[in-house]
Design an enzyme around this catalytic site. Structure first.
Site, PDB file in Angstrom:
ATOM      1  N   TRP A   1       0.809  -1.223   0.000  1.00  0.00           N
ATOM      2  CA  TRP A   1       0.000   0.000   0.000  1.00  0.00           C
ATOM      3  C   TRP A   1       0.838   1.267   0.000  1.00  0.00           C
ATOM      4  CZ3 TRP A   1       1.755   2.597   4.106  1.00  0.00           C
ATOM      5  CH2 TRP A   1       2.304   1.843   5.146  1.00  0.00           C
TER       6      TRP A   1
ATOM      7  N   LYS B   1      -2.214  -8.319  -7.935  1.00  0.00           N
ATOM      8  CA  LYS B   1      -2.991  -8.380  -6.690  1.00  0.00           C
ATOM      9  C   LYS B   1      -2.541  -7.205  -5.827  1.00  0.00           C
ATOM     10  CE  LYS B   1      -3.206  -9.318  -2.724  1.00  0.00           C
ATOM     11  NZ  LYS B   1      -3.488  -8.341  -1.667  1.00  0.00           N
TER      12      LYS B   1
ATOM     13  N   SER C   1      -5.261  -4.696   0.026  1.00  0.00           N
ATOM     14  CA  SER C   1      -6.669  -4.358   0.294  1.00  0.00           C
ATOM     15  C   SER C   1      -6.805  -2.914   0.776  1.00  0.00           C
ATOM     16  CB  SER C   1      -7.258  -5.329   1.308  1.00  0.00           C
ATOM     17  OG  SER C   1      -6.363  -5.495   2.379  1.00  0.00           O
TER      18      SER C   1
ATOM     19  N   GLU D   1      11.035  -8.127  -3.247  1.00  0.00           N
ATOM     20  CA  GLU D   1      11.483  -6.794  -2.798  1.00  0.00           C
ATOM     21  C   GLU D   1      10.911  -6.596  -1.404  1.00  0.00           C
ATOM     22  OE1 GLU D   1      13.501  -4.894  -4.317  1.00  0.00           O
ATOM     23  OE2 GLU D   1      13.465  -5.573  -6.395  1.00  0.00           O
TER      24      GLU D   1
ATOM     25  N   CYS E   1      10.195   1.441   2.208  1.00  0.00           N
ATOM     26  CA  CYS E   1      11.212   0.433   2.523  1.00  0.00           C
ATOM     27  C   CYS E   1      12.615   1.027   2.509  1.00  0.00           C
ATOM     28  CB  CYS E   1      11.124  -0.689   1.513  1.00  0.00           C
ATOM     29  SG  CYS E   1      11.219  -0.054  -0.154  1.00  0.00           S
TER      30      CYS E   1
ATOM     31  N   GLU F   1      12.080  -2.479  11.269  1.00  0.00           N
ATOM     32  CA  GLU F   1      11.600  -1.298  10.550  1.00  0.00           C
ATOM     33  C   GLU F   1      10.528  -0.632  11.399  1.00  0.00           C
ATOM     34  OE1 GLU F   1       9.905  -3.217   7.009  1.00  0.00           O
ATOM     35  OE2 GLU F   1      10.771  -1.612   5.847  1.00  0.00           O
TER      36      GLU F   1
END
Ligand code: NAP
Length: 481
Positions: free
Chosen positions: A154, A178, A181, A254, A288, A383
């Site tokens: 997202w 895909k 959501s 990734e 990221c 993270e």
């Protein structure tokens, strides 16, 4: 929302907008306000099989088009994205909270992969190998891999799709996308533009679902899918790799990062502060390649912390659609709780909050700097994926390198120094797929993006990107007198 001409809520399969066989839908909400934006088709495994079948059926004729024909389609799609830049950006801000200026930037960045690979497809050269005997000729050609599936996150609702489907479509593969959501609307909007660009039915498919684990299983286990390219977290990447073992699917992963940002004593501190702000607070710390650990040499530590704290305190937080806002909301409650947990843990272990450190309303959190950070803190290992910058102290170059490499991740890294010899030494010593030297923003379609260690494998963008969607075929011509 109502005025946006790109809103689509059904999945896109075989050139048609379709509902799930169950007619189920799921909600998409705006993280800045909590408002429900749309109800989107909620597919199950059987629905997804139909999309894979459509892509598989469309592959032979699409594969046999020329690179130039595919480039023309991609070019049309690229132009349409730029024509609809404002609408795409607004949609993106609504569903992921990213500030509008960044969303506009993402449309350009995302579209750039389509333009780049439209051009690269024409250069998918093979080789002629000097033969080992007089009566033979040895040739290598590259061919498209087949149906390629893409599972995307997202935090870049558009660019993480185009970075995958750009090279796939350019190579002659058909695709099943895909999207997450949280942000299916941007994905469906660009599917609509792909339809307008004229991709034949079945070449481009987008499946939406709230049941990502079931859909992921199908994409991994279905033998018609020959390639799976995933961008997302390391734990999910590991699940997909395990699930793909049964079909030995080609994978690109990734995954997450834990980017160090090193400031040496010879650095331009103002430039370093600027770079750290850009890299840390982009998309509210939810990328990221965002800085996760700031490492500063002891002789400039206090000066850096002071300047950095001031710059962070000046950041304006709010709804991304409002003018001048620089930092939006976190994506969801889970993201907010992780940030709160990391700050609490750091403070308990001795960190000092020099600015921020508090939850505002809803999903908003103050941009935060934590001085006196240490390796045993959670934020040193995981993270944080939010607007929190821990600042660690080091004394020597060797210590900085060891601290930077002391992580399971290896995606992006950054450092600031004016010493050319040090720039080479440190760049070579950092165990990362990407290094920013006196630069906090390094992503571009012309350079290879990707990581090592548990940040995954595969490279996106650049002259290398196409190869991940192509197979190499060796042909030996015998009997040549
Ligand atoms: P995530 O939870 O791993 O989700 C990524 C995608 O995988 C979404 O589409 C998600 O769908 C789907 N998914 C989740 N569980 C799945 C499963 N069991 N099987 C199949 N699919 C599954 O990651 P995220 O929170 O969206 O994104 C943030 C992560 O992505 C961070 O770790 C970040 O570092 C990483 N990232 C990496 C890069 C890179 O290029 N290396 C770029 C951007 C982000 P649902 O959302 O519908 O569950």
């Amino acid at each position: 929302m109502e005025k946006n001409s790109l809103i689509r809520t059904e999945a896109f399969v075989n050139g048609q907008w379709v509902k799930a066989a169950s007619s189920k839908t799921f909600e998409v909400t705006n993280p800045a306000t909590g408002e429900v934006l749309a109800q989107v088709t909620d597919m199950d495994r059987a629905d997804v099989q139909q999309a894979i079948d459509a892509a598989h059926k469309a592959w032979p004729s699409y594969r046999d088009t020329t690179a130039k024909e595919r480039a023309n389609l991609l070019r049309k799609w690229f132009n349409l994205m730029l024509e609809h830049k404002q609408e795409l950006a607004e949609l993106m801000t609504l569903e992921c909270g990213k500030v509008l200026q960044e969303s506009l930037g993402e449309v350009e960045y995302g579209a750039s992969f389509i333009e780049w690979f439209a051009e690269e497809a024409k250069r998918a050269y093979g080789d002629v190998i000097p033969a080992y005997s007089k009566d033979r000729r040895l040739v290598v050609i590259k061919q498209s891999v087949g149906v390629a599936a893409a599972i995307t996150p997202w935090n870049f609702p558009l660019a993480m799709i185009t970075r995958k489907v750009g090279p796939a479509l350019a190579a002659g593969s058909t695709v099943v996308v895909k999207p997450p959501s949280e942000t299916p609307l941007t994905a469906l909007a660009i599917s609509y533009l792909a339809q307008k660009a004229g991709f034949p039915p079945g070449v481009y498919n987008t499946i939406t679902s709230s049941n990502s684990s079931e859909i992921g299983k199908e994409l991994c286990e279905n033998t018609k899918v020959r390639k799976l390219s995933f961008t997302g977290s390391t734990p999910v990447g590991k699940i997909l790799m395990t699930q793909s073992a049964s079909t030995l699917k080609k994978l690109s992963l990734e995954l997450g990062g834990n980017a160090p940002f090193i400031v040496f004593d010879d650095a331009d501190l103002d430039a370093a502060v600027k770079g750290a702000i850009l890299s840390k607070f982009r998309n509210n710390g939810q990328t990221c390649v965002c800085v996760n650990r700031v490492l500063v040499q002891e002789s400039v530590y206090d000066a850096f912390v002071e300047k950095f704290t001031q710059a962070v305190a000046d950041l304006k937080v709010g709804n991304g659609l409002q003018k001048d806002v620089q930092v939006g909301p976190l994506i969801n409650k889970k993201g907010l709780e992780k940030v709160q947990q990391h700050v609490q843990d750091a403070v308990e272990k001795g960190a000092t909050v020099t600015t921020g450190g508090k939850h505002l309303e809803g999903l908003f959190y103050q941009p935060t700097v934590l001085a006196n950070a240490s390796p045993e803190m959670l934020i040193a290992r995981e993270e944080v994926f939010g607007p929190v910058a821990p600042v660690f102290k080091f004394s020597t170059e060797q210590e900085a390198i060891e601290m930077a490499n002391d992580t399971d991740y290896g995606l992006a890294s950054y450092f600031y120094s004016k010493d050319v010899a040090r720039c080479w030494r440190v760049s070579e010593a950092l165990e990362y797929g990407m290094v920013g030297i006196n630069e906090g923003m390094i992503s571009t379609e012309v350079a290879p993006f990707g990581g090592i260690k548990e940040s995954g494998f595969g490279r996106e963008g650049s002259k290398y990107g196409l190869d991940y969607f192509m197979e190499i075929k060796y042909m030996c011509f015998g009997g040549i007198e």
